[in-house]
Structures are given as structure tokens and as C-alpha cells.
Enzyme design. Sequence first.
Site, mmCIF file in Angstrom:
data_model
loop_
_atom_site.group_PDB
_atom_site.id
_atom_site.type_symbol
_atom_site.label_atom_id
_atom_site.label_comp_id
_atom_site.label_asym_id
_atom_site.label_seq_id
_atom_site.Cartn_x
_atom_site.Cartn_y
_atom_site.Cartn_z
ATOM 1 N N CYS A 84 7.352 -12.193 4.678
ATOM 2 C CA CYS A 84 8.474 -11.294 4.266
ATOM 3 C C CYS A 84 8.777 -10.129 5.075
ATOM 4 C CB CYS A 84 7.820 -10.643 2.643
ATOM 5 S SG CYS A 84 8.681 -9.360 1.982
ATOM 6 N N GLU A 93 5.862 -12.685 -3.267
ATOM 7 C CA GLU A 93 7.126 -12.192 -3.369
ATOM 8 C C GLU A 93 7.462 -12.264 -5.085
ATOM 9 O OE1 GLU A 93 10.349 -12.278 -0.590
ATOM 10 O OE2 GLU A 93 9.216 -13.546 0.704
ATOM 11 N N GLY A 110 8.010 -6.771 3.378
ATOM 12 C CA GLY A 110 6.433 -6.648 3.234
ATOM 13 C C GLY A 110 6.014 -6.356 4.444
ATOM 14 N N HIS A 130 7.185 -2.546 -2.911
ATOM 15 C CA HIS A 130 6.025 -3.094 -2.314
ATOM 16 C C HIS A 130 4.542 -2.457 -2.960
ATOM 17 C CE1 HIS A 130 8.133 -6.135 0.240
ATOM 18 N NE2 HIS A 130 8.904 -5.350 0.280
ATOM 19 N N CYS A 152 16.400 -8.328 1.915
ATOM 20 C CA CYS A 152 15.383 -9.288 2.520
ATOM 21 C C CYS A 152 15.555 -9.204 4.012
ATOM 22 C CB CYS A 152 15.532 -10.517 2.249
ATOM 23 S SG CYS A 152 14.402 -11.742 2.919
#
Length: 280
Positions: free
Chosen positions: A223, A214, A226, A165, A78
Site C-alpha cells: 500500500c 486495506e 500505507g 491510516h 492510492c
Amino acid sequence: MTTPIPFTKMHGAGNDYIYVNTLLYTIPDPAAASIAWSAPHTGIGSDGLVLIGKPSGGTDADFSMRIFNADGSEAMMCGNASRCIGKYLYEKGLTDKTEIRLETLSGVKVLKLHLREGGDVGSVTVDMLKPVFHHPEQFDETFGNSLKINFRSFRGTFVSMGNPHFVVFVDDLRHVDIAHDGLLLEKHAAFPQRCNIEFAQVVGKDEIRTRVWERGSGITQACGTGACATAVAAAMTCRASRRSKILMDGGTLEIEWSEADGHVYMTGPAAFVFEGEMIL
């Protein structure tokens, strides 16, 4: 017998997690703890749980992170959480380094801390390494880049930034049902391990408005991986240059996809929210 566990709530551009220093405290079942603690009414309320600990010993990392989504599933990485960890480690006095090597399930990430005049961490740049465009465990290429759901087609770009993603560019984000379409795409057969979904709209030169669904958490304010995936997808499709700003619900992240080394560099804020104790 119950044990009080100190925690710190932090957020990066609105992407909020609960942080526990496992150098001092043990969480025997982090998946269950993440589900219970992330609940908005009966717990702390968050997008998940992050454990800060020792590296495995097989790398040259300084610290490690494990991250669990609000549904208890473990994520590989993350970006927003890694920036928060950098601020946590420095401002809690666990390190005096302004360049920290952080072990994640998707490799060692380098965090560069940018200090303000007062000596605190204002922002963090994370070397997110190289994007991956075809990953057999995460993306079934037989479906191609146009996915059909209920007689509708979603054309997008698959980018793995350590976690998967699928970036879908749209003309107007106001007409996208993020919760409905995001959930369906997350669980599409093209993604054997489910997928994070970004809906993105170009709003200016090298400026992209992005909303996120998510995997394991649902709609989130931001994100980091992302944002990186969106920037890479925009550059690949000539919608933006290799430097762009990604405008998310919780704030803006600056992304550079370097031509020199092919790595993606993400810069953004990290902030403390509050601290407390939870009972195990």
C-alpha cells in the site's frame, strides 16, 4: 446488449489493480464493476478498479484517477496505483511528459517518471503532499492512540495521506494475525469512515517491515499511502530518520518525509501484468 471494455492489469509492489482508460470507454457503475471484476475466481482478480480520465477542470491537472476497492467502496487515493498510472500514460503514448499532474479525490499529485535506457518507465516518484495527523471526519480523537478490542490494547499513530491510516508498531510481525486484528481495527469506533491498518516492525536502520490491512480490500501485498504513513509514524516516534525503506509483502518502497517542504515523497516500481477485455 453487452459491450467489451479493454482493461490493463498492473501492479505496484504487488498491489494489483485493473485499469480502464475512461477517455475512451465509459464505466456507468464502477462500484459494481470493481466488485465483479476484482473477484479472483469469476473475474479478473485484483485489489480494485482504477479509472483514468480527464481532470475536472477546476485544477491544473493533466489527468484524473478514481479508484474503487474490491468491495466497491471508493478510495480517496492510492500511491501504488498513481505510479502505475504514470507508467500507463507514458508507455501508452497518452503523454510525453515525464512529470505528470494527477487529479485525485485528495488533491493533485505530481508524478515524476524515471526512465530506463530503453525509454520505458523504471520507477516513479510521487509527491504525496503533507501528512495530516488529526482529521475529524476520519479519526475520533476521544479514543486517543490506544484502542481497545476484546480486552486487548493496540497503541498506534494516526496518519492521513489523503486516506486514513493507523500504524501499529510491533516487536515481531510473525505473531500478528493480520486478518483478524486488521478487520477489527478497520471498523473500530475511533474511525467513523473505517481505516487502513499497518502493522510494522523495525528490522534495521531506517528499514521497516510492514504488513497491510486495506480498508475495503483486506490483506494486500503493498500500500503506497500505507508505506508513507508508516515512514512518517516511524520518524515521529524516533524509530527511523526521515528517509526510510518500507519492506512490504510485494516489494520495497523508498519514502522521504522532506524537512524542506513537509511533503512525503514515495518512490517505487510499476509493472504491466496483462491486458484483455471484460463485458459490461
